[in-house]
Design a protein around this motif. Structure first.
Motif, mmCIF file in Angstrom:
data_model
loop_
_atom_site.group_PDB
_atom_site.id
_atom_site.type_symbol
_atom_site.label_atom_id
_atom_site.label_comp_id
_atom_site.label_asym_id
_atom_site.label_seq_id
_atom_site.Cartn_x
_atom_site.Cartn_y
_atom_site.Cartn_z
ATOM 1 N N VAL A 967 0.830 -1.208 0.000
ATOM 2 C CA VAL A 967 0.000 0.000 0.000
ATOM 3 C C VAL A 967 0.861 1.253 0.000
ATOM 4 O O VAL A 967 2.036 1.224 0.359
ATOM 5 C CB VAL A 967 -0.945 0.014 1.217
ATOM 6 C CG1 VAL A 967 -1.924 -1.149 1.142
ATOM 7 C CG2 VAL A 967 -0.153 -0.060 2.516
ATOM 8 N N SER A 968 0.214 2.376 -0.378
ATOM 9 C CA SER A 968 0.993 3.615 -0.489
ATOM 10 C C SER A 968 0.124 4.862 -0.361
ATOM 11 O O SER A 968 0.395 5.862 -1.001
ATOM 12 C CB SER A 968 1.727 3.644 -1.839
ATOM 13 O OG SER A 968 0.796 3.543 -2.908
ATOM 14 N N TYR A 969 -0.949 4.810 0.449
ATOM 15 C CA TYR A 969 -1.784 6.003 0.605
ATOM 16 C C TYR A 969 -0.986 7.118 1.249
ATOM 17 O O TYR A 969 -0.350 6.935 2.285
ATOM 18 C CB TYR A 969 -3.008 5.677 1.454
ATOM 19 C CG TYR A 969 -3.919 6.860 1.709
ATOM 20 C CD1 TYR A 969 -4.473 7.566 0.649
ATOM 21 C CD2 TYR A 969 -4.217 7.275 2.994
ATOM 22 C CE1 TYR A 969 -5.301 8.652 0.867
ATOM 23 C CE2 TYR A 969 -5.058 8.351 3.222
ATOM 24 C CZ TYR A 969 -5.598 9.044 2.162
ATOM 25 O OH TYR A 969 -6.421 10.122 2.379
ATOM 26 N N PHE A 970 -1.013 8.309 0.614
ATOM 27 C CA PHE A 970 -0.143 9.382 1.096
ATOM 28 C C PHE A 970 -0.773 10.240 2.179
ATOM 29 O O PHE A 970 -0.122 11.099 2.742
ATOM 30 C CB PHE A 970 0.336 10.269 -0.065
ATOM 31 C CG PHE A 970 -0.754 10.754 -0.987
ATOM 32 C CD1 PHE A 970 -1.762 11.559 -0.527
ATOM 33 C CD2 PHE A 970 -0.748 10.395 -2.321
ATOM 34 C CE1 PHE A 970 -2.747 12.021 -1.381
ATOM 35 C CE2 PHE A 970 -1.731 10.853 -3.189
ATOM 36 C CZ PHE A 970 -2.738 11.670 -2.713
ATOM 37 N N SER A 972 -3.651 12.648 4.449
ATOM 38 C CA SER A 972 -4.355 13.921 4.382
ATOM 39 C C SER A 972 -3.442 15.077 4.009
ATOM 40 O O SER A 972 -3.907 16.144 3.635
ATOM 41 C CB SER A 972 -5.020 14.217 5.728
ATOM 42 O OG SER A 972 -4.047 14.289 6.752
ATOM 43 N N GLY A 973 -2.124 14.871 4.122
ATOM 44 C CA GLY A 973 -1.214 15.951 3.767
ATOM 45 C C GLY A 973 -1.111 16.182 2.284
ATOM 46 O O GLY A 973 -0.651 17.228 1.843
ATOM 47 N N GLY A 974 -1.515 15.182 1.493
ATOM 48 C CA GLY A 974 -1.522 15.347 0.052
ATOM 49 C C GLY A 974 -0.181 15.161 -0.620
ATOM 50 O O GLY A 974 -0.016 15.421 -1.786
ATOM 51 N N GLU A 975 0.843 14.660 0.117
ATOM 52 C CA GLU A 975 2.145 14.482 -0.498
ATOM 53 C C GLU A 975 2.210 13.129 -1.196
ATOM 54 O O GLU A 975 1.461 12.224 -0.892
ATOM 55 C CB GLU A 975 3.257 14.525 0.570
ATOM 56 C CG GLU A 975 3.200 15.739 1.468
ATOM 57 C CD GLU A 975 3.450 15.371 2.924
ATOM 58 O OE1 GLU A 975 3.276 14.204 3.286
ATOM 59 O OE2 GLU A 975 3.809 16.275 3.674
ATOM 60 N N SER A 976 3.149 13.025 -2.111
ATOM 61 C CA SER A 976 3.453 11.725 -2.692
ATOM 62 C C SER A 976 4.133 10.877 -1.643
ATOM 63 O O SER A 976 4.949 11.345 -0.863
ATOM 64 C CB SER A 976 4.387 11.890 -3.893
ATOM 65 O OG SER A 976 5.022 10.687 -4.186
ATOM 66 N N SER A 977 3.773 9.590 -1.606
ATOM 67 C CA SER A 977 4.404 8.717 -0.623
ATOM 68 C C SER A 977 5.892 8.553 -0.893
ATOM 69 O O SER A 977 6.643 8.120 -0.040
ATOM 70 C CB SER A 977 3.722 7.345 -0.616
ATOM 71 O OG SER A 977 3.859 6.725 -1.865
ATOM 72 N N GLY A 978 6.323 8.878 -2.106
ATOM 73 C CA GLY A 978 7.743 8.819 -2.395
ATOM 74 C C GLY A 978 8.532 9.859 -1.632
ATOM 75 O O GLY A 978 9.724 9.724 -1.433
ATOM 76 N N ALA A 979 7.862 10.931 -1.194
ATOM 77 C CA ALA A 979 8.557 11.992 -0.473
ATOM 78 C C ALA A 979 8.295 11.930 1.023
ATOM 79 O O ALA A 979 8.894 12.658 1.792
ATOM 80 C CB ALA A 979 8.121 13.356 -1.014
#
Length: 1005
Positions: A967-970, A972-979
């Motif tokens: 999974v990779s939900y980012f 409520s902050g709205g950022e990409s999970s990559g960051a």
């Protein structure tokens, strides 16, 4: 005279007998993997000096003594081949690359080294591994291929979704933990297409990465693209087509079940007129197609490689598509004996037509633009349109549009143009001394358009006449690097010195504008001026500069003792005036034990090397101007008139500097039985200090509107163990079997935070109305789940010891651990309820070849990481559709259950009830290929033809109840999970992972 004539007759008879006994052998020599002709292969008769070499087409002709002769084929980098002549006159030979050779040269920062001489921790992935099975992004080819490297899509199988790469865990909290990507020497480049890549090297420890200084703390991925070779023009076509389907679906209530479920809490509920399976309606069979054409060739003075690639994906969710066109060219010219020039050009155009997924939950009433969560939540007893022909909206719970309308009528389009050019020059000043200079320039131009038409009653704002926005990012990057390399022999030792200077400048320009209230929906986001209301446009301009001096010493003594020392001094504009410069040193030693007299003749141990390194790297991946004081614009009133004004926004920080990672690495490389078994072991410890953290502790009376500012406070530790094992199990002429296995652990710990205070963070969608889902705490791992400890269902009467319920609870409500002993459940009863950080990751690949067939089987897995199933939080809440398991909810006659009673709204509890084990083992890929025999391809006028069929994500073994444990939900902050380094392991609204079947064709002319 008679005697002379007789002697001449004897000589002629003997010569004619010799000529009669000779055989003329001819044939073709090609690479076993791709049937490409091998030029310059030594072909000779064993035990003699009689020989020749292959021509530009790999052909040869040689006369040998007779049937008893033995032919030998030898070529650098390939396993020698011996064949008895016998009665044959034609020998076509397949030569196998000696991939286990310790003389293999691998790329390191600003140079290359023999694999046997490398002192740092470096993993290498070759072209054959990268293209062993089809990938949508070249970065995906690293998944499971290199120990300590974790690769994940940021949003499942979404077309065009970015890929997250993390090397040896999260070495930061606020700053990015993404590795540095270097393509053909261009720092910070975009990853090219997989078919254009010759090799990828992953630099992991400080000895390998410190040459990149403040950009190397998260590891470095060095990408080398394909180059041309002297000889005949080579043309290659790679084409594949995939059929894709969702890997799984949720078992949701149908219309009748949903009505019965709602009537438990609302007896007056009346079942709607339809029975709609929103998953069936929105999911479709997707497809991808990827076509590449390339040609290469050259002469002694110049060589070239050029390719064009077209990729198209139709996602498994309707209206989600992605197209990308890519061009790459490499030219190298030997201008003089001393001067060599190179030119690399890359260009791509990506067009993503997507649907909104992974919503932050801030849009509309209840996060109503997220298609994936909407298809789970929306009422199944309604259709797409109501009796008035309008799009349906929910009549229970949150006021949201139906998912089909949102998916088909909303517009989310992203167009991205990337161009990169890199010119290099190598000049041999004197023997052993070389100067290299590079000048590169890249641009990225991205436009994002969003439109919500008036037909989307809720998402578009309800009667506002639609909403639209458009934003643009233009980024340019200039890079110039200059360095000298000197190589010489000192006694029994080889000395290599490197010294250089680097300058890079990045400029970013952004703007955005929005509007609402359109007379007509026809113009989408292209006519903002035709609206009733426009929002205040925004724009920005930023610059970042890095200038560096770097040096490295490599000394190899007697092919036994290795020393590497590196230093880099970086100056970055991101940081404060007092701290712009920092020095990043490293040192490493190596001992080739197997070359010592007491071991070099050992018939079991063919290679044994011990490595150790220590060094410092930095992280400067923060936004520009964070150290400056700033002002923020506001509107104020003077004499009844609205005027513009400014207020203090952020305080200055004159001492803001790099995060610094202090890394220790100890490694062992072992080869057994002529390197048929190759093993690498690495232990590492990384202490990252002076963390770049947001500190909100400054008092409000100072008057700054932004209380949180970046400071250097805190420390984090990562340590782990890595195993890489390669075995050549069987190596016969017609059958080979090799196994590649890697396994790695990473244990992180928050050593210190600002004033030792816990930091709470929130990843739940905004409409959940919760504020805490995970925590940063000293002495614990990063991003631990935070919430209530679920203890089952309250059966009435006395509460079990140590438990409590919410105030006013009755039988059938959830029980939780009463941590503070107050008898009621409050926020004081929250605790750590899960850990998203896995105990280990692994990958194992088995490759088989039988004559012209090849089979590649790849498993990848993760163990020990928990998943917070936010999707289930919603689906058990009572105010939306739910899983069929809600029908097993507690009732006075159904008390033997773990599902609390049904209520109109449970309040979306954040508890351990929704934390699950996310461990999994996945059959990531199976690929079966067949290469046409060379005699057939020659008749067709071709060099090589290969057909293959492969399957991706075929099987997943897991206990996780959701769609996919990866999974990779980012949040409520709205950022990409990559960051994000702290928002990990959450599942909500992710684009589904896909299963695919791929058919591929590779042709070389």
């Amino acid at each position: 005279m008679k005697r002379k004539i007789l002697m001449l007759m004897v000589l002629l008879t003997g010569f004619s007998s010799y000529l009669f006994a000779q055989q003329t052998i001819s044939g073709n020599v090609v690479d076993k993997v791709d049937n490409s002709p091998l030029i310059g292969v030594s072909v000779y008769e064993k035990g003699t000096t009689n020989g020749t070499v292959t021509d530009f087409d790999g052909n040869y002709t040689l006369s040998v003594a007779g049937e008893e002769s033995i032919m030998v084929f030898s070529f650098i980098g390939y396993v020698p081949v011996e064949k008895p002549v016998g009665s044959l006159t034609t020998f076509d030979v397949l030569m196998e690359s000696d991939t286990e050779s310790l003389d293999e040269v691998i790329v390191v920062g600003y140079g290359a080294r023999r694999k046997s001489d490398v002192t740092g921790s470096v993993s290498s992935v070759k072209s054959s591994e990268i293209n062993a099975f089809p990938v949508l992004d070249a970065a995906q080819a690293l998944q499971g291929r290199a120990a300590g490297v974790v690769v994940q899509s940021n949003n499942g199988g979404e077309p065009g979704a970015p890929i997250s790469i993390k090397i040896r865990g999260n070495t930061s909290i606020n700053a990015s933990s993404a590795p540095l990507i270097v393509v053909d020497g261009f720092v910070g480049a975009t990853m090219p297409q997989s078919n254009d890549i010759q090799s990828m090297e992953i630099l992991k420890d400080a000895s390998a990465t410190a040459i990149y200084g403040s950009r190397g703390s998260n590891g470095v991925v060095l990408v080398t693209t394909k180059k041309g070779k002297s000889g005949k023009l080579s043309v290659e076509v790679n084409s594949n087509y995939s059929i894709q389907n969702t890997a799984d679906k949720l078992d949701l209530l149908n219309a009748a079940e949903f009505a019965a479920y709602q009537q438990i809490s609302n007896p007056s509920y009346v079942q709607g007129p339809e029975d709609t399976d929103w998953q069936d309606l929105l999911y479709r069979q997707g497809s991808t197609q990827n076509h590449q054409f390339s040609f290469s060739g050259g002469s002694d003075k110049i060589n070239f490689y050029a390719s064009a690639n077209y990729f198209k994906q139709e996602g498994v969710v309707i209206n989600s598509n992605y197209e990308k066109l890519t061009f790459l060219s490499n030219i190298e010219a030997q201008v003089t004996d001393k001067l060599k020039l190179g030119f690399n050009l890359y260009s791509s155009r990506g067009d993503k037509d997507g649907v909104s997924t992974q919503s932050t939950g801030e849009t509309a009433n209840g996060g109503g633009d997220d298609v994936i969560s909407l298809m789970f939540r929306f009422m199944p007893d309604l259709g797409i349109k109501d009796e008035n022909g309008l799009n349906t909206t929910n009549t229970i719970g949150d006021n949201i549009d139906n998912p089909y309308a949102v998916a088909t009528e909303a517009v989310n389009r992203t167009k991205t143009d990337i161009n990169r050019a890199n010119l290099s020059a190598n000049y041999d000043i004197i023997e052993g001394l070389t100067f290299r200079t590079t000048f590169g320039y890249s641009t990225t131009n991205q436009t994002v358009g969003v439109f919500r038409p008036s037909t989307l009653i809720v998402t578009a704002g309800g009667g506002t006449g639609g909403k639209a926005s458009i934003s643009n990012l233009k980024r340019s990057n200039v890079l110039n690097e200059n360095y000298l390399t000197y190589k010489t022999e000192i006694g029994k030792g080889d000395l290599t010195l490197l010294a250089g200077y680097s300058y890079q400048k990045t400029t970013s320009e952004r703007f955005s504008a929005g509007a609402q209230g359109f007379i007509d929906d026809s113009f989408s986001y292209y006519n903002l001026g035709g609206s009733e209301v426009t929002s205040i446009p925004t724009s920005s301009f930023t610059e970042q500069e890095i200038q560096s001096q770097f040096g490295r010493v490599n000394y190899d003594y007697d092919d036994k003792y290795l020393l590497t020392a590196t230093v880099r001094r970086d100056g970055a504009s991101n940081f404060a005036k007092n701290e712009k410069y920092a020095i990043f040193p490293s040192a490493a030693i190596g001992w080739k034990v197997s070359n010592e007299d007491f071991l070099k003749d050992n018939d079991k141990i063919s290679n044994l090397k011990i490595r150790a390194s220590y060094g410092v790297t930095g992280n400067q991946a923060i936004s520009p101007y964070e150290s400056f004081s700033s002002l923020s614009p506001i509107f104020s009133g003077i004499n009844g008139q609205v005027v513009g004004a400014v207020v203090p926004d952020q305080a200055a920080n004159d001492n803001l500097k790099w995060e610094s990672s202090y890394q220790t690495n100890i490694g062992v490389d072992l080869g057994l039985l002529d390197n048929k078994i190759s093993l690498s072991l690495d232990y590492y410890n990384i202490d990252t200090k002076d963390l770049l953290l947001e500190d909100a502790s400054q008092p409000e009376y100072l008057g700054f509107s932004t209380l949180a500012s970046i400071r250097n406070v805190g420390e984090i530790n990562n340590r782990g163990f890595e195993i890489s094992l390669n075995t050549r199990n069987i190596s016969k002429e017609n059958f080979t079997w090799t196994t590649d296995f890697n396994w790695s652990t990473n244990k992180n710990e928050v050593v210190s935070l600002i004033n030792g205070i816990d930091v709470f963070q929130n990843a739940a969608p905004g409409y959940f109305s919760v504020s805490r889902t995970h925590i940063l705490r000293e002495g614990e791992e990063v991003g631990l789940f935070w919430g209530y400890d679920y203890q089952g269902v309250y059966q009435g009467g006395d509460l079990p010891e140590g438990t409590a319920t919410y105030a006013g609870a009755v039988a059938g409500d959830p029980l939780f651990t009463d941590i503070d002993g107050s008898g009621d459940i409050t926020t004081d009863d929250q605790k750590v309820i899960g850990n998203p950080n896995p105990d280990w990751n692994m990958g194992i690949t088995n490759t088989f070849t039988y004559k012209n067939f090849d089979l590649n089987i790849f498993f990848q897995g993760s163990y020990g990481g928990d998943v917070f199933n936010l999707t289930n939080v919603q689906l058990y809440n009572g105010d939306s559709n739910g899983l069929k398991d809600v029908l097993n909810a507690w009732t006075p006659t159904n008390t033997d259950t773990d599902v609390p009673r049904v209520v109109a709204s449970r309040g979306r509890e954040i508890s351990s009830r929704f934390v699950e084990d996310g461990s999994y083992i996945r059959l990531k890929s199976v690929a079966l290929g067949y290469s046409l025999p060379s005699d057939i391809t020659r008749k067709l006028g071709l060099n090589f033809v290969r057909f293959s069929v492969s399957a991706q994500n075929l099987l997943t073994f897991t206990n996780y109840s959701g769609l996919d444990p990866e999974v990779s939900y980012f949040g409520s902050g709205g950022e990409s999970s990559g960051a994000s380094n702290t928002t990990q392991g959450f599942d909500f609204g992710n684009y589904p992972t896909v299963k695919s079947m791929t058919f591929s064709l590779q042709v070389k002319f």
